[in-house]
Design an enzyme around this catalytic site. Sequence first.
Site, mmCIF file in Angstrom:
data_model
loop_
_atom_site.group_PDB
_atom_site.id
_atom_site.type_symbol
_atom_site.label_atom_id
_atom_site.label_comp_id
_atom_site.label_asym_id
_atom_site.label_seq_id
_atom_site.Cartn_x
_atom_site.Cartn_y
_atom_site.Cartn_z
ATOM 1 N N TYR A 146 39.836 76.247 36.739
ATOM 2 C CA TYR A 146 38.567 76.929 37.019
ATOM 3 C C TYR A 146 37.810 77.191 35.707
ATOM 4 C CZ TYR A 146 35.524 80.974 37.322
ATOM 5 O OH TYR A 146 34.463 81.829 37.152
ATOM 6 N N LYS A 177 34.110 75.547 33.892
ATOM 7 C CA LYS A 177 32.956 76.273 33.324
ATOM 8 C C LYS A 177 32.622 75.686 31.944
ATOM 9 C CE LYS A 177 32.072 79.179 36.631
ATOM 10 N NZ LYS A 177 30.915 78.914 37.472
ATOM 11 N N SER A 186 30.690 81.701 32.546
ATOM 12 C CA SER A 186 31.539 82.893 32.628
ATOM 13 C C SER A 186 32.101 83.262 31.269
ATOM 14 C CB SER A 186 32.690 82.595 33.588
ATOM 15 O OG SER A 186 33.693 83.564 33.485
#
Length: 340
Positions: free
Chosen positions: A151, A155, A126
């Site tokens: 989160y 990644k 992302s």
Amino acid sequence: MTPTVLVSGGAGFIGSHVTVELIQAGYNVIVADNMSNCDKTCYNGAQKITGRKIPFFKMDFCNRRAVEKLFQTNKIDAVIHFAAFKAVGESVAQPVMYYRNNLDSFLNIVDAARTYGCPNILFSSSATVYGQPEKLPVTEESPRQEATSPYGNTKQICEDVLRDSVKAYGNIRGIALRYFNPIGAHPSALMGELPRGVPNNLVPFITQTAIGKRECLSIFGNDYPTPDGTCLRDYIDIVDLAKAHVCAVDRMMADKMKEPYEIFNIGTGKPVSVMELVNAFQKVNGVKLNYKIAPRRAGDVTAVWADPSKANKELGWKAQRTIEETLKAAWTWELFIAHK
Ligand code: UD1
């Protein structure tokens, strides 16, 4: 023989669109999903669109034995990993759950791939890894910044797991695709985003407000240092995004990678403000949106958009659809869901 691609999280929003594009490009696809954040709507849609019975395994990628068995019993040529938790706010409240789920599942995949002869691994990353970049647009060389949520950190860690594993084991190669803001739905209106509860992301909130499921859209801040005061993002059509995966898998399969681990930005290269997006949605769909200006949302960056030239050049991929087409598809999908 037709190569087989395993799509973890293949029943979800991005996974189902990628499944369709892969099948249409001539790959066999195996979908595996624990269905923790979706129902079978998109998977069924993928079957309808492709006219194929798509092999499906209901399984959790955190279950190491199950992952090993899947790789042992199927000849998998490439794996694309989507199965992950993705709600930023929830990850701040439940860090252990996020780290455990998002890291364990990917570690199990990398380990099984290297052990059971699957040489190609694609990780769905992302633009969140760039934080608020100093220079815009961002290239793949732009520095990553310390993640502001568990989160986002998962990644970054998974990118590192892939980079280090490719380097160490020698029998796997990897690509990380860094998505900007995926939006829209399949033009058939058979697949799209199905958020559970109140949507966190902008476009599902817009479509749900337009249809009357939500009373009013809050625009989070209009005092940002941008032309109209609202945040700038790079909104990428979901079908365009899905096609980038086919290009990346083709590249790995054809052994055309320049490095055994590569990163690509997947975006349009065009910044669009929240206000512009809201206006475009109203105009193209002929609907009026109830919205208000609200305070800034904690953790939001002011502006981020891609320099997609590496993907354009190396993958031979370019975003095609206009924001109007994409917002039309998003609305058609919302109408489809409402009448189901
Ligand atoms: C968010 C996540 C990002 C994740 C991505 C996945 C945050 C802070 N970031 O990105 O880590 O990778 O989703 O899709 O959650 N907005 C409104 N009103 C709303 C919702 C959003 O004004 O009801 C604005 C936001 O302030 C932002 C823009 O719309 O400026 C896009 O928001 P969103 O769709 O949530 O995406 P990101 O925040 O860019």
